[in-house]
Design a protein around this motif. Structure first.
Motif, PDB file in Angstrom:
ATOM      1  N   GLN A 167      31.452  51.304  34.640  1.00 61.60           N
ATOM      2  CA  GLN A 167      30.728  51.622  33.735  1.00 61.60           C
ATOM      3  C   GLN A 167      29.203  52.313  34.010  1.00 61.60           C
ATOM      4  O   GLN A 167      28.255  52.379  32.916  1.00 61.60           O
ATOM      5  N   THR A 195      35.538  45.857  31.121  1.00 62.18           N
ATOM      6  CA  THR A 195      34.542  47.004  30.795  1.00 62.18           C
ATOM      7  C   THR A 195      33.397  46.278  30.458  1.00 62.18           C
ATOM      8  O   THR A 195      32.243  46.803  30.885  1.00 62.18           O
ATOM      9  N   ASP A 238      41.097  43.698  28.810  1.00 63.25           N
ATOM     10  CA  ASP A 238      40.527  45.032  28.834  1.00 63.25           C
ATOM     11  C   ASP A 238      39.022  45.228  28.364  1.00 63.25           C
ATOM     12  O   ASP A 238      38.248  45.736  28.974  1.00 63.25           O
ATOM     13  N   HIS A 252      39.753  48.276  21.579  1.00 67.09           N
ATOM     14  CA  HIS A 252      41.088  48.870  21.635  1.00 67.09           C
ATOM     15  C   HIS A 252      42.079  48.355  20.893  1.00 67.09           C
ATOM     16  O   HIS A 252      42.646  47.452  21.505  1.00 67.09           O
ATOM     17  N   SER A 271      37.138  51.089  28.810  1.00 68.15           N
ATOM     18  CA  SER A 271      37.705  52.209  29.485  1.00 68.15           C
ATOM     19  C   SER A 271      37.663  51.803  30.990  1.00 68.15           C
ATOM     20  O   SER A 271      37.495  52.970  32.008  1.00 68.15           O
TER      21      SER A 271
END
Length: 236
Positions: free
Chosen positions: A57, A97, A93, A17, A53
């Motif tokens: 997961q 994830t 982040d 990201h 995200s």
């Protein structure tokens, strides 16, 4: 390879990201070098991107047949109980994830291939630690010569290992890492070494395909053997 595209395993690839620019746009993006997509596709898989995200997961991993943890920034050393080195640049982040992806993959028995950072994520997720700045240990920068420049590294793989079965015992690889495995994670065995003793490949013994390589196999467009090994494991 199967001829029917519907029978091809779906391979999820973790990605960045990051801010990115293309065309008239300059904005945040889910970002991945195209070489990963090409290698998975050439190996007979259907590539899909798995962006950072969150820490749940299970649904994402349940929708794919195999997972590639792609290269990228350093793992946050807080994840293995150490302060950050001055040279460490992390993406928490992605850590959250990808650790969650590994937990879900273990739950579902999903095959995993970790590339560079991905191998380090695998090691830390299993309770291992990292050497945060490799030149301080080995006395050279051959594994990451300069920004954006891959180092050529000769490796020796363990006879009888899954990685050696795919690649043979010896070879030259493209490296770009300034960190490396220190204490090995539980359930992992080192199966590839550079000449300076750096662990360049590890795997989990057993039936499930769980492999980490410290180099960048996606940089050799003519050699997709590691990705083909993952795709074959995902197919079965």
């Amino acid at each position: 390879m199967v001829s029917n595209a519907c029978d091809k395993p779906v391979i999820g690839i973790s990605c960045y990201h990051e801010p990115a620019s293309w065309g008239v746009w300059n904005t945040e993006a889910a970002l991945l070098p195209w070489s990963y997509v090409r290698c998975v596709s050439d190996a007979g898989g259907v590539p899909v991107l798995l962006p950072p995200s969150g820490a749940d997961q299970r649904r994402a991993v349940s929708a794919v047949d195999g997972v590639v943890l792609a290269g990228g920034a350093d793992v946050d050393p807080a994840g293995y109980g150490e302060p950050a080195h001055a040279e460490t640049v992390s993406r928490p982040d992605r850590d959250a994830t990808e650790f969650a992806m590994l937990r879900a993959a273990a739950e579902y028995g999903t095959p995993v291939l970790g590339v560079c950072r991905g191998m380090q994520v695998l090691n830390v997720a299993c309770g291992g630690t990292l050497r945060q700045h490799l030149p301080e240990l080995v006395g050279h920068r051959g594994h990451q010569p300069a920004p954006g420049e891959y180092g050529g590294t000769e490796i020796v793989l363990t006879e009888g290992s899954r990685v050696a079965a795919l690649l043979g015992r010896r070879g030259g690889v493209h490296c770009y890492h300034h960190q490396a495995v220190d204490r090995l994670g539980e359930g992992l065995v080192p199966v590839g070494l550079a000449g300076d003793g750096t662990v360049e490949a590890l795997e989990s013994p057993g039936e499930r395909f769980v492999v980490g390589v410290q180099w960048h196999p996606e940089q050799d467009s003519a050699d997709v053997r590691l990705f083909a090994g993952l795709v074959e494991a995902a197919r079965s």
